[in-house]
Design an enzyme around this catalytic site. Structure first.
Site, PDB file in Angstrom:
ATOM      1  CG  ASP A  56      -9.235  -2.841   5.023  1.00 30.59           C
ATOM      2  OD1 ASP A  56      -8.046  -2.588   4.720  1.00 30.59           O
ATOM      3  OD2 ASP A  56     -10.113  -3.056   4.180  1.00 30.59           O
ATOM      4  CE  LYS A  65      -4.445  -1.350   0.357  1.00 31.09           C
ATOM      5  NZ  LYS A  65      -5.577  -0.803  -0.391  1.00 31.09           N
TER       6      LYS A  65
END
Length: 382
Positions: free
Chosen positions: A112, A68
């Site tokens: 998340d 990410k």
């Protein structure tokens, strides 16, 4: 019996998209940059009956356990430059940090797990503050990892989508929202997120060239809100590629598959309960949707047992892949576990004993205790 739900797309097209300039060069300026490894997975290839399964192992990207940071760093930089630039030329983050020393900004994100930690890391690198919204079912290990980056973590009583909604309402000159999903009026940052992930596939191209190997015939990619899949499609469904792409998501968060079936964006109400926590999203990103609708060759929604089997199988190939990280392989295992779907999938994806498949293992063991429990348990059946 296959506990999965499949969709095969008859509307796949190619896209005329030029690679975004400067993304790889930007990442090369970040601390400890090096390409993540591309490794063969012979046990997985044997199980699927193909020649090669290549795994792009994102378990240690800039010493973070997930991919990410590639999207978060590029999007943060571009948004900061848009709001406070143009910056003077810089060769490392310390030089960029000096140009931001009088900037009182808090980076905001919903997560998340991995995206929020990546945004928090970018804030720490640049001497900025970060505020990360998380759903209340996030495991403690992932929550603490975000706090360890120096972030203020706020728990939202609800799903990931509720956390996104909360972050979307943060406003003011002292906040920059760095979201990997889009909403009306908010598309610039998610576009840069998708661009940032492109470094993965630039590296894969070079690694395969170095090995003297051809491009993959099939890429299996995790869904979530669809940003990574959009990046896969931008790269592999360009006019000079014919690679087929399979999307994978949890059964109880199959928002992309439901949208494909309806041919319009659909929301899957929560709770989205799955060990594949990074994929527990109820709404596709509107920005990613045109790519998903016209670029995915098929989509499969799977239950957790396939993720566990995939984690175990990758462990046999000495690849540590977390619950969401193993989802690409899990989708293929599910797809070929039932003869009817397998026959149709083989025809649509052109998979045979000569095929080459690429899987992006998007995370390592981000919940170490869960990883050990799952792999030890699944090893009896995988």
């Amino acid at each position: 019996m296959c506990t999965c739900h499949t969709y095969f797309n008859s509307k796949v097209v190619s896209f005329e998209i030029s690679p975004t300039a400067g993304v790889l060069e930007f990442h090369q300026k970040l601390p400890l940059y090096k390409p993540t490894r591309l490794v063969g997975a012979p046990e997985a290839a044997k199980r699927l009956g193909v020649r090669h399964v290549w795994v792009k192992d994102e378990s240690s990207r800039f010493e973070l356990p997930a991919y990410k940071i590639l999207g978060a760093s590029w999007a943060t930089y571009r948004e900061l430059e848009t709001c406070f630039g143009p910056f003077h030329p810089w060769s490392n983050l310390d030089e960029l940090k000096v140009q931001l020393k009088d900037t009182d900004i808090t980076l905001v994100a919903a997560t998340d797990g991995n995206h929020g930690r990546a945004v928090a890391r970018m804030a720490k690198w640049l001497g900025l503050k970060s505020r990360i919204f998380v759903p209340d079912d996030m495991v403690e290990a992932r929550r603490e990892a975000i706090k360890d980056e120096g972030a203020q973590v706020e728990i939202v009583h609800g799903t990931y989508d509720d956390a996104v909604a909360k972050s979307a309402h943060i406003s003011g000159d002292k906040y920059l929202v760095i979201s990997d999903t889009a909403w009306e009026g908010y598309e610039r940052v998610p576009t840069w997120i998708v661009e940032g992930y492109g470094t993965i596939f630039t590296e894969v191209d070079e690694q395969l060239r170095t090995l003297g190997m051809e491009q993959p015939h099939v890429v299996a990619v995790q869904m979530g809100v669809g940003s990574l899949a959009a990046s896969v499609i931008r790269h592999y469904r360009s006019s000079n590629h014919t690679t087929r792409i399979l999307g994978v998501e949890p059964t109880r968060a199959a928002c992309v598959l439901r949208s494909l079936e309806a041919d319009e964006l659909k929301e899957v109400p929560g709770p989205h309960i799955s060990i594949m926590a990074g994929l527990n999203c109820g709404k596709p990103s509107p920005l990613a949707w045109p790519f998903l609708r016209n670029g995915l060759s098929g989509s499969v929604a799977i239950d957790d047992s396939f993720a566990e089997k995939a984690m175990c199988l990758l462990a046999q190939d000495e690849i540590i892949s977390g619950e969401s990280g193993a989802a690409g392989l899990a989708g293929l295992l599910a797809l070929f576990s039932e003869r009817t779907d397998a026959d149709k999938a083989s025809q649509i994806f052109g998979i045979d004993q000569n095929s080459s498949i690429l899987i992006i293992s998007t995370e390592g063991a981000t919940d170490p205790q869960s990883y050990i429990r799952i792999v030890d348990s699944a090893s009896k059946t995988c």
